[in-house]
Design a protein around this motif. Structure first.
Motif, short mmCIF file in Angstrom:
data_model
loop_
_atom_site.label_atom_id
_atom_site.label_comp_id
_atom_site.label_asym_id
_atom_site.label_seq_id
_atom_site.Cartn_x
_atom_site.Cartn_y
_atom_site.Cartn_z
N ALA A 1 31.25 -17.88 6.34
CA ALA A 1 30.81 -19.00 5.43
C ALA A 1 31.47 -20.17 4.95
O ALA A 1 31.16 -21.35 4.86
N LEU A 2 32.85 -19.79 4.69
CA LEU A 2 33.84 -20.66 4.25
C LEU A 2 34.40 -21.34 5.42
O LEU A 2 34.65 -22.84 5.30
N TYR B 1 31.55 -23.91 6.16
CA TYR B 1 31.68 -25.03 5.06
C TYR B 1 32.81 -25.93 5.24
O TYR B 1 32.58 -27.33 5.08
N TRP C 1 32.41 -30.04 5.74
CA TRP C 1 33.18 -31.00 4.86
C TRP C 1 34.07 -31.64 5.65
O TRP C 1 34.22 -33.07 5.72
N HIS D 1 36.56 -33.27 -5.17
CA HIS D 1 36.12 -31.92 -4.38
C HIS D 1 37.70 -31.31 -4.58
O HIS D 1 37.47 -29.91 -4.77
#
Length: 255
Positions: A130-131, A134, A138, A154
């Motif tokens: 998941a990271l 992401y 990003w 961020h």
């Protein structure tokens, strides 16, 4: 690509364009360009990344020597890449180099978060996936526009989250043992706790001091240039960030 460049000093104050040509980055910091050599745009902002590079290398060395999990090696590599990317960015003021500075900053903080969340386990493939997704998403969005303020907000949020993880780890790891122990063993435990607290405190202190200098460098750039010698506060941000990274990496490996 990047929108109109953000500059912290008036145009026309730099030396003639250097070896790298016209700047294409989305931000140009408060150090006049090509004042020391035609090969380095922001001289002090470039060489001051040595602390970040050494901190990353030391973490990788320590993690490999003591056979830490791959996540800790990745954390050290992240610090190393940030230092190299930041040096490339300030050396060239080119868009591609800016990406090698800013994107790894976010990716490394994601690894930092992962290390803390999985501290008492062997890791989580689901969380890692998941990271990773992401971070890739990003990075792609940031590459499309190099949104300076969005990136800063961020990254700042991830740093605050990291401080929260540090505080949580200190609370959980530095409590008095519940099982009976000898006086000598208890003294050793207390010594370890003091060392952990000191590393955590230094981690927070250096990042807060670095952030304060980073803000002053941007808000008062003309005034800083009016001094007999510009204190190069952005370069100090790099040096203090190197210390912050060092104590942060040593803390998380010592848990």
């Amino acid at each position: 690509m990047a929108a109109e460049q953000i500059r912290f000093e008036p145009r026309g104050t730099d030396n003639a364009a250097g070896w790298w040509g016209e700047s294409t980055s989305s931000v140009d910091w408060c150090e006049r360009n090509y004042t020391h050599t035609v090969y380095i745009a922001e001289f002090f902002n470039t060489i001051s990344n040595i602390g970040l590079i050494l901190s990353g290398l030391y973490c990788v060395y320590t993690a490999i020597r003591y056979k830490f999990e791959l996540r800790f090696v990745a954390l050290g590599i992240g610090g190393l890449v940030i230092g190299l990317g930041s040096a490339a960015f300030h050396c060239t003021l080119q868009y591609w180099a800016q990406m090698w500075d800013e994107v790894p900053m976010v990716w490394t903080m994601l690894v930092w978060s992962y290390c803390h969340v999985t501290m008492n386990s062997q890791g989580s493939w689901l969380l890692a996936a998941a990271l990773t997704l992401y971070g890739i998403a990003w990075g792609y969005v940031h590459y499309l526009g190099a949104y300076v303020l969005l990136f800063q907000a961020h990254f700042g949020a991830l740093v605050v989250l990291g401080i929260g993880f540090i505080a949580r780890s200190v609370t959980l790891s530095c409590s008095v043992p519940l099982l009976p122990v000898t006086t000598k063993r208890l003294s050793s435990v207390h010594l370890q706790h003091r060392k952990l607290r000191m590393m955590a405190q230094l981690y927070v202190f250096y990042i807060l001091l670095a952030f304060a200098l980073w803000v002053v460098d941007q808000k008062f750039c003309p005034s800083l240039h009016a001094l007999p010698v510009n204190p190069q506060l952005h370069a100090w941000w790099h040096l203090l960030a190197g210390l912050n990274v060092h104590f942060g990496l040593q803390f998380v490996m010592a848990l």
